[in-house]
Design a protein around this motif. Structure first.
Motif, PDB file in Angstrom:
ATOM      1  N   ALA A 155       0.836  -1.199   0.000  1.00 14.23           N
ATOM      2  CA  ALA A 155       0.000   0.000   0.000  1.00 14.23           C
ATOM      3  C   ALA A 155       0.872   1.251   0.000  1.00 14.23           C
ATOM      4  O   ALA A 155       1.827   1.354   0.772  1.00 14.23           O
ATOM      5  CB  ALA A 155      -0.910   0.001   1.223  1.00 14.23           C
ATOM      6  N   LEU A 156       0.552   2.188  -0.885  1.00 10.93           N
ATOM      7  CA  LEU A 156       1.317   3.430  -0.963  1.00 10.93           C
ATOM      8  C   LEU A 156       0.930   4.358   0.181  1.00 10.93           C
ATOM      9  O   LEU A 156      -0.235   4.376   0.613  1.00 10.93           O
ATOM     10  CB  LEU A 156       1.050   4.128  -2.304  1.00 10.93           C
ATOM     11  N   LYS A 203       5.329  -5.350   5.550  1.00 11.10           N
ATOM     12  CA  LYS A 203       5.504  -4.474   4.389  1.00 11.10           C
ATOM     13  C   LYS A 203       4.198  -4.286   3.643  1.00 11.10           C
ATOM     14  O   LYS A 203       3.904  -3.199   3.138  1.00 11.10           O
ATOM     15  CB  LYS A 203       6.563  -5.062   3.460  1.00 11.10           C
ATOM     16  N   ALA A 204       3.378  -5.361   3.565  1.00 17.80           N
ATOM     17  CA  ALA A 204       2.127  -5.283   2.808  1.00 17.80           C
ATOM     18  C   ALA A 204       0.961  -5.935   3.527  1.00 17.80           C
ATOM     19  O   ALA A 204      -0.135  -6.028   2.963  1.00 17.80           O
ATOM     20  CB  ALA A 204       2.306  -5.940   1.440  1.00 17.80           C
ATOM     21  N   THR A 205       1.159  -6.392   4.762  1.00 19.08           N
ATOM     22  CA  THR A 205       0.125  -7.140   5.473  1.00 19.08           C
ATOM     23  C   THR A 205      -0.016  -6.655   6.905  1.00 19.08           C
ATOM     24  O   THR A 205       0.885  -6.046   7.475  1.00 19.08           O
ATOM     25  CB  THR A 205       0.465  -8.642   5.509  1.00 19.08           C
ATOM     26  N   VAL A 206      -1.182  -6.955   7.475  1.00 23.03           N
ATOM     27  CA  VAL A 206      -1.405  -6.814   8.913  1.00 23.03           C
ATOM     28  C   VAL A 206      -1.311  -8.216   9.501  1.00 23.03           C
ATOM     29  O   VAL A 206      -2.034  -9.119   9.070  1.00 23.03           O
ATOM     30  CB  VAL A 206      -2.775  -6.188   9.222  1.00 23.03           C
ATOM     31  N   VAL A 207      -0.415  -8.414  10.464  1.00 24.21           N
ATOM     32  CA  VAL A 207      -0.202  -9.734  11.065  1.00 24.21           C
ATOM     33  C   VAL A 207      -0.985  -9.812  12.362  1.00 24.21           C
ATOM     34  O   VAL A 207      -0.882  -8.923  13.223  1.00 24.21           O
ATOM     35  CB  VAL A 207       1.287  -9.992  11.313  1.00 24.21           C
ATOM     36  N   THR A 208      -1.779 -10.856  12.519  1.00 26.14           N
ATOM     37  CA  THR A 208      -2.527 -11.078  13.750  1.00 26.14           C
ATOM     38  C   THR A 208      -2.103 -12.397  14.371  1.00 26.14           C
ATOM     39  O   THR A 208      -1.691 -13.327  13.675  1.00 26.14           O
ATOM     40  CB  THR A 208      -4.044 -11.093  13.496  1.00 26.14           C
ATOM     41  N   PRO A 260      -4.761  -5.701   4.253  1.00 25.26           N
ATOM     42  CA  PRO A 260      -5.164  -4.555   5.074  1.00 25.26           C
ATOM     43  C   PRO A 260      -6.512  -3.965   4.671  1.00 25.26           C
ATOM     44  O   PRO A 260      -7.179  -3.336   5.494  1.00 25.26           O
ATOM     45  CB  PRO A 260      -4.025  -3.549   4.870  1.00 25.26           C
ATOM     46  N   ALA A 261      -6.938  -4.166   3.420  1.00 25.00           N
ATOM     47  CA  ALA A 261      -8.198  -3.582   2.961  1.00 25.00           C
ATOM     48  C   ALA A 261      -9.404  -4.412   3.369  1.00 25.00           C
ATOM     49  O   ALA A 261     -10.480  -3.864   3.657  1.00 25.00           O
ATOM     50  CB  ALA A 261      -8.177  -3.421   1.444  1.00 25.00           C
ATOM     51  N   THR A 262      -9.240  -5.745   3.422  1.00 21.49           N
ATOM     52  CA  THR A 262     -10.400  -6.620   3.639  1.00 21.49           C
ATOM     53  C   THR A 262     -10.293  -7.495   4.880  1.00 21.49           C
ATOM     54  O   THR A 262     -11.309  -8.022   5.343  1.00 21.49           O
ATOM     55  CB  THR A 262     -10.593  -7.536   2.423  1.00 21.49           C
ATOM     56  N   GLY A 263      -9.084  -7.713   5.402  1.00 26.56           N
ATOM     57  CA  GLY A 263      -8.897  -8.641   6.514  1.00 26.56           C
ATOM     58  C   GLY A 263      -8.795 -10.082   6.087  1.00 26.56           C
ATOM     59  O   GLY A 263      -8.634 -10.981   6.927  1.00 26.56           O
ATOM     60  N   MET A 265      -7.238   1.107  26.417  1.00 24.17           N
ATOM     61  CA  MET A 265      -6.142   1.719  25.679  1.00 24.17           C
ATOM     62  C   MET A 265      -6.219   1.337  24.206  1.00 24.17           C
ATOM     63  O   MET A 265      -6.648   0.239  23.851  1.00 24.17           O
ATOM     64  CB  MET A 265      -4.800   1.258  26.265  1.00 24.17           C
ATOM     65  N   VAL A 266      -5.777   2.254  23.355  1.00 22.11           N
ATOM     66  CA  VAL A 266      -5.707   2.017  21.910  1.00 22.11           C
ATOM     67  C   VAL A 266      -4.290   2.314  21.447  1.00 22.11           C
ATOM     68  O   VAL A 266      -3.756   3.400  21.706  1.00 22.11           O
ATOM     69  CB  VAL A 266      -6.703   2.919  21.144  1.00 22.11           C
ATOM     70  N   SER A 267      -3.649   1.345  20.776  1.00 28.55           N
ATOM     71  CA  SER A 267      -2.361   1.584  20.113  1.00 28.55           C
ATOM     72  C   SER A 267      -2.628   1.742  18.630  1.00 28.55           C
ATOM     73  O   SER A 267      -3.290   0.895  18.030  1.00 28.55           O
ATOM     74  CB  SER A 267      -1.387   0.421  20.353  1.00 28.55           C
ATOM     75  N   LEU A 268      -2.114   2.809  18.037  1.00 21.52           N
ATOM     76  CA  LEU A 268      -2.472   3.165  16.663  1.00 21.52           C
ATOM     77  C   LEU A 268      -1.258   3.158  15.757  1.00 21.52           C
ATOM     78  O   LEU A 268      -0.227   3.737  16.085  1.00 21.52           O
ATOM     79  CB  LEU A 268      -3.131   4.544  16.666  1.00 21.52           C
ATOM     80  N   ARG A 269      -1.392   2.480  14.599  1.00 21.88           N
ATOM     81  CA  ARG A 269      -0.372   2.514  13.559  1.00 21.88           C
ATOM     82  C   ARG A 269      -1.048   2.651  12.199  1.00 21.88           C
ATOM     83  O   ARG A 269      -2.271   2.511  12.094  1.00 21.88           O
ATOM     84  CB  ARG A 269       0.493   1.251  13.607  1.00 21.88           C
ATOM     85  N   THR A 270      -0.249   2.916  11.177  1.00 17.10           N
ATOM     86  CA  THR A 270      -0.810   3.092   9.840  1.00 17.10           C
ATOM     87  C   THR A 270      -0.085   2.193   8.845  1.00 17.10           C
ATOM     88  O   THR A 270       1.071   1.822   9.034  1.00 17.10           O
ATOM     89  CB  THR A 270      -0.681   4.554   9.371  1.00 17.10           C
ATOM     90  N   LEU A 271      -0.802   1.847   7.762  1.00 16.06           N
ATOM     91  CA  LEU A 271      -0.218   1.125   6.633  1.00 16.06           C
ATOM     92  C   LEU A 271      -0.878   1.683   5.388  1.00 16.06           C
ATOM     93  O   LEU A 271      -2.048   1.393   5.106  1.00 16.06           O
ATOM     94  CB  LEU A 271      -0.462  -0.380   6.755  1.00 16.06           C
ATOM     95  N   GLY A 272      -0.142   2.511   4.638  1.00 17.32           N
ATOM     96  CA  GLY A 272      -0.734   3.194   3.500  1.00 17.32           C
ATOM     97  C   GLY A 272      -1.885   4.070   3.961  1.00 17.32           C
ATOM     98  O   GLY A 272      -1.761   4.834   4.917  1.00 17.32           O
ATOM     99  N   PRO A 273      -3.056   3.945   3.340  1.00 18.49           N
ATOM    100  CA  PRO A 273      -4.198   4.773   3.732  1.00 18.49           C
ATOM    101  C   PRO A 273      -4.986   4.221   4.916  1.00 18.49           C
ATOM    102  O   PRO A 273      -5.982   4.823   5.330  1.00 18.49           O
ATOM    103  CB  PRO A 273      -5.071   4.757   2.472  1.00 18.49           C
ATOM    104  N   TYR A 274      -4.542   3.100   5.481  1.00 21.07           N
ATOM    105  CA  TYR A 274      -5.307   2.423   6.520  1.00 21.07           C
ATOM    106  C   TYR A 274      -4.761   2.764   7.902  1.00 21.07           C
ATOM    107  O   TYR A 274      -3.546   2.859   8.110  1.00 21.07           O
ATOM    108  CB  TYR A 274      -5.278   0.906   6.310  1.00 21.07           C
ATOM    109  N   VAL A 275      -5.666   2.920   8.866  1.00 20.08           N
ATOM    110  CA  VAL A 275      -5.310   3.111  10.270  1.00 20.08           C
ATOM    111  C   VAL A 275      -5.637   1.823  11.006  1.00 20.08           C
ATOM    112  O   VAL A 275      -6.771   1.332  10.933  1.00 20.08           O
ATOM    113  CB  VAL A 275      -6.072   4.301  10.882  1.00 20.08           C
ATOM    114  N   ILE A 276      -4.646   1.269  11.677  1.00 16.32           N
ATOM    115  CA  ILE A 276      -4.814   0.001  12.382  1.00 16.32           C
ATOM    116  C   ILE A 276      -4.749   0.263  13.877  1.00 16.32           C
ATOM    117  O   ILE A 276      -3.794   0.859  14.366  1.00 16.32           O
ATOM    118  CB  ILE A 276      -3.736  -1.027  11.970  1.00 16.32           C
ATOM    119  N   GLU A 277      -5.787  -0.152  14.600  1.00 12.10           N
ATOM    120  CA  GLU A 277      -5.846   0.050  16.045  1.00 12.10           C
ATOM    121  C   GLU A 277      -5.839  -1.290  16.766  1.00 12.10           C
ATOM    122  O   GLU A 277      -6.562  -2.216  16.380  1.00 12.10           O
ATOM    123  CB  GLU A 277      -7.107   0.824  16.437  1.00 12.10           C
TER     124      GLU A 277
END
Length: 417
Positions: free
Chosen positions: A53-54, A81-86, A97-100, A391-403
């Motif tokens: 994601a840009l 680099k391109a994924t959200v790891v759970t 990151p767009a769909t889960g 508590m919320v920890s916040l990070r971003t990946l391209g246009p997405y906000v991950i909490e």
């Protein structure tokens, strides 16, 4: 003419012994197969390389929830680099990151202790630490984009750990011991409790130490500990690797409180010149302070801040784009990642954040966008978190906000057109 050798005579006892040995070998093989982790491991790799994601050039005026997934093994969002790891239960997964949607998955019949996505700009690993009879000791490294196996390691460990990484090393820290590993999973140091030391003179001479927090950075590990002969809490700074003599290099170790009556301090940043410590419980100080130390563990300065005497147990510093943020329970501290110095303090927040198009910090009912230099609010974007109040920890990946909201990952994106 050569004499003929008579055939070897085998008695009933010989046959019985042979049968017993054969059965024992077969039984050992079956037991080894039955208890082997690979027997209860399922790995499904990605069928195609995910798209990176840009970075976004502007934030939306509102967010909507795109998806959520359980992730009790992560303390902060794990961003590849391109994924959200759970990580949850025995499942480690890389998600779109767009769909889960699960792009890859690694599942074991064992519980994850901790998981991170490490070195996204380099080796891009997903690290999962699983629990067995020796504690949180079985480490698996996977490619965070494809899920392909990178390596494994195992060693003694505590029953629970925190897992983090810096530019070069991963750090697994429990309450009696810690370890560092490089990107190849080769151990740098082990410090604290070592049940069967090969060389007892490797580590500094301290006994029965309880480790309260540890952070690695710039090839050093900073530890808050209290040992058997200590009246207060101690800051110890170690090298991440052994010396040429196969010993642990100790840069400095000093008692930084007079007693242990208050809450133990927390290491929140380590650079090549400075260690930053949050100290909320020292009875000799008027309130919580951020204290800075040289790599010799000698104090250089202190600054009063807003915060709880005992910071939240699940509060972890976040590093992103030359800044480190840390939530004190009442405010978010913004540190310079190079010097470890506190730049600004943002009040009335609910967790740490990171820099994207501005500094994004979670607050009740939304996300505040701040100037990273002076902390001034640029704007505020509403976020509906329902009944969640933690508590919320916040990070971003391209246009997405991950909490990270407790044991769950929630991904936000722009409203549907």
């Amino acid at each position: 003419m050569a004499a003929r050798l008579a055939p070897e005579r085998r008695t009933r006892l010989d046959l019985t012994i042979t049968a017993v040995i054969t059965a024992s070998v077969v039984l050992a093989g079956v037991l080894l197969w039955w208890t082997a982790p690979s027997r209860t491991t399922e790995l499904r790799t990605a069928t195609e390389e995910p798209v990176v994601a840009l970075p976004t050039e502007s934030l939306p005026t509102a967010f909507r929830e795109l998806w959520r997934a359980p992730s009790a093994a992560t303390d902060v969002p794990a961003i590849g680099k391109a994924t959200v790891v759970t990580g949850d239960g025995g499942l480690l997964a890389g998600r779109d990151p767009a769909t889960g949607r699960e792009l890859w998955s690694y599942r074991r019949d064992a519980q994850l202790c901790a998981a991170v996505a490490a070195w996204p700009g380099g080796t891009n690993d997903a690290l999962g630490v699983y629990r067995n009879s020796r504690g949180c000791s079985e480490v698996t490294a996977l490619d965070a984009s494809s899920g392909e196996r990178r390596g494994n390691r195992t060693s003694d460990a505590d029953a629970s750990i925190t897992l983090s990484y810096d530019q070069t090393f991963a750090l697994a820290a429990g309450d009696t011991r810690l370890e560092t590993w490089g990107t190849n999973l080769v151990r740098g140091i082990e410090y604290g409790r070592v049940d069967a030391p090969v060389n007892p003179d490797v580590a500094p001479d301290r006994d029965a130490c309880h480790l309260y927090s540890a952070i690695s950075g710039s090839s050093r590990v900073a530890v808050i500990e209290r040992c058997s002969r200590d009246e207060g809490y101690r800051l110890t700074i170690l090298s991440s690797t052994l010396t040429d003599e196969e010993k642990i290099r100790e840069w400095g170790s000093e008692l930084i409180t007079d007693s242990a009556q208050g809450a133990p301090p927390v290491v929140i940043a380590t650079t090549d010149s400075t260690v930053t410590v949050y100290d909320g419980g020292d009875p000799n100080r008027p309130g919580p302070t951020v204290r800075t130390f040289g790599t010799d563990a000698i104090e250089r300065g202190a600054r009063s801040v807003e915060g709880a005497a005992t910071p939240p147990a699940d509060s972890r510093p976040l590093n992103a784009r030359a800044l480190t943020t840390y939530w004190t329970g009442r405010s978010t501290l913004v540190l310079d990642s190079t010097t470890g110095e506190a730049r600004v303090q943002i009040s009335d927040t609910i967790g740490p954040g990171e820099q994207a198009t501005g500094l994004l910090i979670p607050v009740v009912g939304g996300i505040t966008v701040r100037d990273p230099v002076n902390g001034a609010e640029l704007r505020r974007i509403p976020v509906d978190r329902g009944d969640y109040r933690g508590m919320v920890s916040l990070r971003t990946l391209g246009p997405y906000v991950i909490e990270q909201r407790g044991a769950e990952i929630v991904v936000l994106g722009p409203p549907a057109e």
